[in-house]
Design a protein around this motif. Structure first.
Motif, PDB file in Angstrom:
ATOM      1  N   LEU A   6      82.425  19.613 -36.417  1.00  0.00           N
ATOM      2  CA  LEU A   6      81.959  18.388 -35.767  1.00  0.00           C
ATOM      3  C   LEU A   6      81.895  18.549 -34.255  1.00  0.00           C
ATOM      4  CD1 LEU A   6      83.826  15.679 -37.868  1.00  0.00           C
ATOM      5  CD2 LEU A   6      81.377  16.190 -37.867  1.00  0.00           C
ATOM      6  N   ASP A   7      82.873  19.242 -33.683  1.00  0.00           N
ATOM      7  CA  ASP A   7      82.862  19.472 -32.243  1.00  0.00           C
ATOM      8  C   ASP A   7      81.661  20.318 -31.837  1.00  0.00           C
ATOM      9  OD1 ASP A   7      83.656  19.405 -29.579  1.00  0.00           O
ATOM     10  OD2 ASP A   7      84.972  21.132 -29.812  1.00  0.00           O
ATOM     11  N   ALA A   9      78.785  20.593 -33.435  1.00  0.00           N
ATOM     12  CA  ALA A   9      77.561  19.807 -33.622  1.00  0.00           C
ATOM     13  C   ALA A   9      77.366  18.790 -32.501  1.00  0.00           C
ATOM     14  CB  ALA A   9      77.597  19.107 -34.977  1.00  0.00           C
ATOM     15  N   THR A  10      78.440  18.085 -32.143  1.00  0.00           N
ATOM     16  CA  THR A  10      78.300  17.092 -31.081  1.00  0.00           C
ATOM     17  C   THR A  10      78.136  17.750 -29.711  1.00  0.00           C
ATOM     18  OG1 THR A  10      80.710  16.866 -30.925  1.00  0.00           O
ATOM     19  CG2 THR A  10      79.539  15.293 -32.325  1.00  0.00           C
ATOM     20  N   THR A  11      78.699  18.940 -29.537  1.00  0.00           N
ATOM     21  CA  THR A  11      78.507  19.676 -28.285  1.00  0.00           C
ATOM     22  C   THR A  11      77.052  20.096 -28.130  1.00  0.00           C
ATOM     23  OG1 THR A  11      80.782  20.471 -28.279  1.00  0.00           O
ATOM     24  CG2 THR A  11      79.213  21.715 -26.965  1.00  0.00           C
ATOM     25  N   VAL A  13      74.392  18.582 -29.422  1.00  0.00           N
ATOM     26  CA  VAL A  13      73.612  17.373 -29.108  1.00  0.00           C
ATOM     27  C   VAL A  13      73.840  16.962 -27.658  1.00  0.00           C
ATOM     28  CG1 VAL A  13      73.362  14.921 -29.647  1.00  0.00           C
ATOM     29  CG2 VAL A  13      73.583  16.591 -31.492  1.00  0.00           C
ATOM     30  N   PHE A  14      75.091  17.007 -27.212  1.00  0.00           N
ATOM     31  CA  PHE A  14      75.431  16.620 -25.842  1.00  0.00           C
ATOM     32  C   PHE A  14      74.753  17.538 -24.830  1.00  0.00           C
ATOM     33  CE2 PHE A  14      78.382  16.335 -22.199  1.00  0.00           C
ATOM     34  CZ  PHE A  14      78.413  14.962 -22.040  1.00  0.00           C
ATOM     35  N   SER A  78      85.092  15.964 -30.527  1.00  0.00           N
ATOM     36  CA  SER A  78      83.814  15.536 -31.097  1.00  0.00           C
ATOM     37  C   SER A  78      83.601  14.035 -30.893  1.00  0.00           C
ATOM     38  CB  SER A  78      83.729  15.900 -32.587  1.00  0.00           C
ATOM     39  OG  SER A  78      84.628  15.132 -33.352  1.00  0.00           O
ATOM     40  N   ASN A  81      82.505  13.707 -27.311  1.00  0.00           N
ATOM     41  CA  ASN A  81      81.098  14.077 -27.153  1.00  0.00           C
ATOM     42  C   ASN A  81      80.175  13.010 -27.726  1.00  0.00           C
ATOM     43  OD1 ASN A  81      81.536  16.526 -25.886  1.00  0.00           O
ATOM     44  ND2 ASN A  81      81.563  17.682 -27.789  1.00  0.00           N
ATOM     45  N   HIS A  82      80.527  12.482 -28.892  1.00  0.00           N
ATOM     46  CA  HIS A  82      79.665  11.509 -29.551  1.00  0.00           C
ATOM     47  C   HIS A  82      79.509  10.232 -28.720  1.00  0.00           C
ATOM     48  CE1 HIS A  82      77.655   9.377 -32.756  1.00  0.00           C
ATOM     49  NE2 HIS A  82      78.546   8.395 -32.627  1.00  0.00           N
ATOM     50  N   GLU A  84      80.194  10.038 -25.544  1.00  0.00           N
ATOM     51  CA  GLU A  84      79.940  10.441 -24.149  1.00  0.00           C
ATOM     52  C   GLU A  84      81.024   9.896 -23.224  1.00  0.00           C
ATOM     53  OE1 GLU A  84      75.941   9.286 -23.278  1.00  0.00           O
ATOM     54  OE2 GLU A  84      75.131  10.520 -24.888  1.00  0.00           O
TER      55      GLU A  84
END
Length: 86
Positions: A6-7, A9-11, A13-14, A78, A81-82, A84
């Motif tokens: 999850l970290d 994936a969200t990294t 996207v970020f 995560s 990141n999600h 922000e």
């Protein structure tokens, strides 16, 4: 592994949204500059997990707790990141 996935994936996207300069972790930021945000984040996260497992294997009585702690920290990262938060 769930927290690390999850970290990562969200990294990705970020970093796609704000660029590699927004990443706090220096090694992942450097890898994202060299390899791009997707490959840099994924390979950097794999490197982090390998390091955590290696360090955990050095202290076998603490291994389970160290890996669980790192998994929880990856989940918190995560969430950060999600939403922000940084």
């Amino acid at each position: 592994m769930v927290g690390a996935t999850l970290d990562a994936a969200t990294t990705v996207v970020f970093m796609l949204k704000y660029g590699a300069e927004a990443e706090v972790h220096l090694v992942i930021r450097l890898m994202a500059h060299i390899l791009g945000p997707v490959a840099g984040a994924v390979l950097g996260k794999i490197g982090q997990v390998v390091f955590v497992v290696f360090v955990g294997s050095l202290w076998r009585p603490w291994c389970r707790w160290l890996i669980l702690l790192c998994g929880a920290l990856y989940l918190l990262a995560s969430v950060s990141n999600h939403f922000e938060l940084l």
